[in-house]
Enzyme design. Structure first.
Site, PDB file in Angstrom:
ATOM      1  N   LYS A   1      -2.001  -6.312  -2.191  1.00 35.02           N
ATOM      2  CA  LYS A   1      -1.101  -7.466  -2.311  1.00 35.02           C
ATOM      3  C   LYS A   1      -1.095  -8.047  -3.729  1.00 35.02           C
ATOM      4  O   LYS A   1      -1.964  -7.747  -4.539  1.00 35.02           O
ATOM      5  CB  LYS A   1      -1.507  -8.539  -1.291  1.00 35.02           C
ATOM      6  CG  LYS A   1      -1.426  -8.050   0.159  1.00 35.02           C
ATOM      7  CD  LYS A   1      -0.007  -7.631   0.544  1.00 35.02           C
ATOM      8  CE  LYS A   1       0.171  -7.390   2.017  1.00 35.02           C
ATOM      9  NZ  LYS A   1      -0.208  -6.039   2.463  1.00 35.02           N
TER      10      LYS A   1
HETATM   11  C1  LIG Z   1       4.115  -7.501   6.627  1.00 31.38           C
HETATM   12  C2  LIG Z   1       2.630  -7.579   6.850  1.00 31.38           C
HETATM   13  N1  LIG Z   1       2.169  -8.437   7.774  1.00 31.38           N
HETATM   14  C3  LIG Z   1       0.846  -8.565   8.007  1.00 31.38           C
HETATM   15  C4  LIG Z   1      -0.073  -7.825   7.299  1.00 31.38           C
HETATM   16  C5  LIG Z   1      -1.528  -7.969   7.634  1.00 31.38           C
HETATM   17  O1  LIG Z   1      -2.276  -8.423   6.560  1.00 31.38           O
HETATM   18  P1  LIG Z   1      -3.848  -8.080   6.496  1.00 31.38           P
HETATM   19  O2  LIG Z   1      -3.990  -6.645   6.137  1.00 31.38           O
HETATM   20  O3  LIG Z   1      -4.362  -9.007   5.431  1.00 31.38           O
HETATM   21  O4  LIG Z   1      -4.398  -8.401   7.826  1.00 31.38           O
HETATM   22  C6  LIG Z   1       0.353  -6.922   6.331  1.00 31.38           C
HETATM   23  C7  LIG Z   1      -0.609  -6.124   5.566  1.00 31.38           C
HETATM   24  O5  LIG Z   1      -0.374  -5.126   4.986  1.00 31.38           O
HETATM   25  C8  LIG Z   1       1.759  -6.789   6.100  1.00 31.38           C
HETATM   26  O6  LIG Z   1       2.227  -5.931   5.176  1.00 31.38           O
END
Ligand SMILES: Cc1ncc(COP(=O)(O)O)c(C=O)c1O
Length: 379
Positions: free
Chosen positions: A185
């Site tokens: 990210k």
């Molecule tokens: C669109 C979206 N939502 C939620 C998430 C979940 O984030 P995390 O990996 O920090 O749990 C991601 C992670 O890649 C994502 O791309």
């Protein structure tokens, strides 16, 4: 220098000497778990977002889980989710006993389509729009949900720094927003996330929910002079962000605006370099308020994306796909509903969307090399 030097990786985080020193300082401090660094990150993000309460979490998924738990919807309640997203968006609903309803997206942005939402809104109990690639969702999405009295939780995993006509995504006046600090990210702590909200009740809920439902965290209990007891006020989850990770996000946040500017330059450079190539950028023109998380092109129908990726990989350029539509996965095919307007756009783009490398380590020469390689593949 290594043999990897000519490799253009799809996404690698920028880790500076300052980042390494900051993490080393916390490692040596004797306090690794959630404490002053986490509180500092929350305060800095809150300040940036114009005063929203920020609750740091172990992941963006945990932030989504928490915001949905707070809604306290009955088992089986129907949650509208764009079909074009990472599985975590919909699974957060599933973890709360809710039923995902997969909705089609707008081909120009891959964000939730207002038409698809309008066709379904009367039968939904909540909506989970995603600011896909950092492009804020259409204002109509918020309007449709508000008119129908349906609560919204915004998946802002890609969208720290994104801005729409309400202001910064996650700022006061927006629905609860869930950010991710996953390794790829724009701002990363390796793994991590945060919930931003202007709802004090939700903020208080989230602070205890992220730590087993306790009413005091370790930092509050082990400080000299602090009360050591705690109560458990709800059955929460374990999703706090430790200081050893929070400090990395803090260190990165100090140069966030500068990094965001570089991401925008890269997105624009790709568009210029590929202006004559047989691809369409999504979005075609970068909106001012984008957080520039991804650089996505749609290949022409019939182009073999796997072959393009393999050829580029052989030229030492790695690419990615964001995302496979949810209904292409077996579990979602059997256990999720599909919205009335179908998933035609997702099906149309499923094998054509290609994500190009986008991270601040890329030089202009790298960007030009990626563009030239893709053009060559498509010739
Ligand atoms: C669109 C979206 N939502 C939620 C998430 C979940 O984030 P995390 O990996 O920090 O749990 C991601 C992670 O890649 C994502 O791309």
């Amino acid at each position: 220098m290594t043999a990897e030097d000519d490799l253009i990786h799809f996404g690698i985080p920028e880790i500076t000497d300052d980042d390494v020193a900051a993490v080393a300082r916390v490692l040596r401090s004797g306090w690794l778990t959630t404490g002053s660094e986490c509180a500092g990150l929350e305060a800095e993000l809150s300040d940036y977002l114009g005063g929203s309460e920020v609750i740091a979490m172990s992941s963006g998924t945990a932030a989504l889980d928490t915001a949905l738990a707070y809604l306290d919807l009955p088992r089986g309640a129907r949650v509208g989710v764009p079909d074009w997203t990472f599985v975590a968006t919909a699974l957060a609903a599933v973890h709360n006993g809710l039923r995902p309803v997969l909705l089609d997206v707008d081909a120009a942005t891959l964000n939730l389509s207002p038409e698809a939402l309008a066709a379904e809104i009367d039968d939904l109990d909540a909506v989970l729009p995603v600011h896909f690639g950092g492009v804020p969702v259409d204002a109509e999405i918020h309007q449709l949900a508000a008119d129908a009295g349906v609560p919204v939780v915004e998946d802002a995993a890609h969208a720290l720094g994104a801005r729409d006509d309400r202001g910064l995504v996650g700022g006061p006046g927006t629905s609860p927003n869930c950010f991710s600090f996953y390794a790829s990210k724009n701002l990363t702590s390796g793994e991590g996330g945060a919930l931003a909200t202007d709802d004090e009740d939700l903020a208080a809920f989230a602070r205890s929910y992220r730590l087993h439902g306790m009413d005091a965290d370790a930092w509050a209990r082990y400080h000299p002079g602090a009360k050591s007891g705690y109560d458990v006020v709800r059955p929460g989850i374990k999703a706090n962000l430790p200081d050893v990770l929070a400090v990395l996000a803090r260190s990165q946040f100090a140069r966030f605006e500068q990094s965001q500017r570089r991401r925008r330059q890269i997105g624009l450079r790709y568009r210029a370099a590929l202006a004559d190539a047989p691809v369409t950028f999504i979005p075609d023109v970068i909106p001012d308020g984008s957080a520039d998380h991804l650089a996505i092109v749609a290949l022409r129908p019939g182009v073999d994306r796997d072959a393009v990726q393999a050829t580029m990989s052989a030229q030492r350029i790695t690419t990615s796909v964001h995302f496979r539509p949810l209904h292409h996965f077996s579990w979602f095919r059997s256990d999720a509903d599909v919205g009335r307007s179908g998933l035609g756009t997702c099906d149309d783009l499923a094998d054509r969307a290609l994500s190009l490398p986008l991270h601040v380590n890329l030089t202009d020469v790298d960007v030009d090399r990626v563009a030239a390689c893709l053009s060559e593949c498509l010739r």
